[in-house]
Design a protein around this motif. Structure first.
Motif, short mmCIF file in Angstrom:
data_model
loop_
_atom_site.label_atom_id
_atom_site.label_comp_id
_atom_site.label_asym_id
_atom_site.label_seq_id
_atom_site.Cartn_x
_atom_site.Cartn_y
_atom_site.Cartn_z
N MET A 87 0.31 2.89 -3.20
CA MET A 87 -1.08 3.17 -3.58
C MET A 87 -1.53 4.50 -3.01
O MET A 87 -1.85 4.61 -1.84
CB MET A 87 -1.99 2.03 -3.10
CG MET A 87 -1.60 0.69 -3.70
SD MET A 87 -2.56 -0.68 -3.02
CE MET A 87 -1.76 -2.08 -3.84
N HIS A 103 -7.47 -1.07 -5.52
CA HIS A 103 -6.19 -0.66 -4.95
C HIS A 103 -5.11 -0.61 -6.03
O HIS A 103 -4.31 0.33 -6.08
CB HIS A 103 -5.78 -1.63 -3.83
CG HIS A 103 -6.51 -1.42 -2.55
ND1 HIS A 103 -6.30 -0.33 -1.74
CD2 HIS A 103 -7.46 -2.16 -1.93
CE1 HIS A 103 -7.07 -0.39 -0.68
NE2 HIS A 103 -7.79 -1.50 -0.76
N ARG A 122 -8.94 -5.70 -4.47
CA ARG A 122 -7.60 -5.65 -5.04
C ARG A 122 -7.51 -4.79 -6.28
O ARG A 122 -6.59 -3.98 -6.44
CB ARG A 122 -7.13 -7.06 -5.39
CG ARG A 122 -5.75 -7.12 -6.04
CD ARG A 122 -5.49 -8.48 -6.66
NE ARG A 122 -6.40 -8.77 -7.73
CZ ARG A 122 -6.24 -8.35 -9.00
NH1 ARG A 122 -5.20 -7.62 -9.32
NH2 ARG A 122 -7.12 -8.66 -9.93
N SER A 149 -4.14 6.52 -2.78
CA SER A 149 -5.57 6.72 -2.92
C SER A 149 -6.12 7.69 -1.89
O SER A 149 -7.32 7.93 -1.84
CB SER A 149 -6.30 5.38 -2.78
OG SER A 149 -5.98 4.78 -1.54
N ARG A 150 -5.25 8.30 -1.07
CA ARG A 150 -5.74 9.19 -0.02
C ARG A 150 -5.11 10.57 -0.07
O ARG A 150 -5.03 11.26 0.92
CB ARG A 150 -5.49 8.56 1.35
CG ARG A 150 -6.25 7.27 1.56
CD ARG A 150 -6.07 6.75 2.96
NE ARG A 150 -6.81 5.52 3.17
CZ ARG A 150 -6.83 4.85 4.31
NH1 ARG A 150 -6.16 5.31 5.35
NH2 ARG A 150 -7.51 3.74 4.42
N LYS A 167 0.82 -1.21 0.00
CA LYS A 167 0.00 0.00 0.00
C LYS A 167 0.85 1.26 0.00
O LYS A 167 0.33 2.35 -0.24
CB LYS A 167 -0.94 0.00 1.21
CG LYS A 167 -2.09 -0.98 1.09
CD LYS A 167 -3.10 -0.82 2.22
CE LYS A 167 -4.27 -1.77 2.03
NZ LYS A 167 -5.26 -1.63 3.13
N THR A 225 -4.82 2.48 -8.11
CA THR A 225 -4.27 3.69 -7.50
C THR A 225 -2.74 3.66 -7.40
O THR A 225 -2.15 4.57 -6.81
CB THR A 225 -4.84 3.92 -6.08
OG1 THR A 225 -4.30 2.94 -5.20
CG2 THR A 225 -6.36 3.82 -6.08
N LEU A 226 -2.11 2.65 -7.96
CA LEU A 226 -0.65 2.56 -7.88
C LEU A 226 0.01 3.79 -8.51
O LEU A 226 -0.31 4.17 -9.63
CB LEU A 226 -0.15 1.31 -8.60
CG LEU A 226 -0.29 -0.01 -7.85
CD1 LEU A 226 -0.01 -1.18 -8.78
CD2 LEU A 226 0.64 -0.06 -6.64
N LEU A 237 -13.45 1.06 -2.42
CA LEU A 237 -12.27 0.23 -2.17
C LEU A 237 -12.66 -1.09 -1.54
O LEU A 237 -12.13 -2.15 -1.89
CB LEU A 237 -11.27 0.98 -1.28
CG LEU A 237 -10.49 2.12 -1.93
CD1 LEU A 237 -9.68 2.86 -0.88
CD2 LEU A 237 -9.60 1.62 -3.05
N ARG A 238 -13.60 -1.03 -0.60
CA ARG A 238 -14.05 -2.27 0.04
C ARG A 238 -14.78 -3.15 -0.96
O ARG A 238 -14.61 -4.38 -0.97
CB ARG A 238 -14.95 -1.94 1.24
CG ARG A 238 -14.21 -1.40 2.45
CD ARG A 238 -15.10 -1.39 3.67
NE ARG A 238 -16.23 -0.48 3.51
CZ ARG A 238 -16.20 0.80 3.86
NH1 ARG A 238 -15.11 1.31 4.42
NH2 ARG A 238 -17.26 1.57 3.68
#
Length: 247
Positions: free
Chosen positions: A120, A142, A139, A122-123, A117, A145-146, A134-135
């Protein structure tokens, strides 16, 4: 093959140094290979230029993972194409050139942290995916967002400092007239000392007392990059970008 477009983290110099201590010598061609690997990791596109805080005229060159491939990995072609299709379908802040997505995926694999992570984003200001998405999508969301190439990792740069010190020690202990020795042991000692100081300045988080990865923003080329220092990352996330920060 993807193996030819990326490199594992630079640990060969440490192994070579240990072997040389046992054998009391190291072949000249081995030194040449170590210098070649060092140059691979410490020049563009792996090395990027960032400003050093409290030193307006000083530029640090720190390294990142950057695979030399912008296509799906042959060994994971289906999975990479699924991520690309997801990005096309979801769009929004995830939208980007597929070649950049594939490079970030390959770079994550190059790091050996596939897929942590830490790659990633994403935030923060690069993109945002709602937690419920995301939930729900797991995968693949996630993976979408790499941003591996936008991260300056602590461990990689520490490896390179150790590599420079190991090369200096090997050069000092093994007289050679090859190209590997052209710079001399002093060059690598100075490089290691300078880069270690830049790691302290850019990647040390005084608040937590730990070293943290930094995030590159407004990335253009090796001579035009700004980075969020560790102490500024929270502010960067809140502001969604940190191009104006002097790090």
């Amino acid at each position: 093959p993807s193996a030819l477009a990326s490199s594992p983290p630079p640990a060969a110099a440490a192994a070579t140094t240990a072997a040389a201590q046992a054998a009391a010598t190291v072949p000249a061609d081995t030194l040449a290979l170590l210098v070649r690997e060092f140059d691979f990791w410490t020049t563009w596109p792996h090395a990027v230029a960032v400003a050093v805080p409290a030193a307006a005229t000083t530029t640090a060159y720190l390294s990142r993972y950057y695979a030399l491939s912008d296509v799906p990995r042959p060994e994971s072609y289906r999975e990479d194409m699924e991520v690309a299709e997801y990005v096309r379908r979801v769009g929004g802040t995830l939208a980007r050139d597929e070649r950049l997505l594939f490079r970030d995926i390959a770079s994550g694999a190059e790091s050996g942290w596939d897929f942590s992570k830490r790659w990633m984003l994403s935030r923060n200001g690069y993109m945002h995916i709602a937690p419920d998405v995301l939930r729900r999508d797991g995968r693949i969301a996630h993976m979408a967002t790499l941003r591996t190439t936008a991260i300056v990792p602590v461990d990689l740069n520490v490896f390179l400092v150790r590599m420079a010190r190991n090369i200096a020690a090997l050069l000092a202990a093994n007289a050679t007239s090859t190209a590997a020795a052209a710079r001399g042991a002093g060059y690598y000692e100075r490089w290691a000392a300078r880069t270690a100081a830049h790691i302290d300045a850019l990647l040390y988080d005084a608040e937590s007392g730990t070293y943290r990865d930094a995030v590159l923003v407004d990335m253009v080329d090796a001579d035009n990059a700004t980075a969020c220092g560790a102490d500024e990352q929270r502010r960067c996330r809140a502001a969604r970008r940190c191009a104006a920060l002097s790090v």
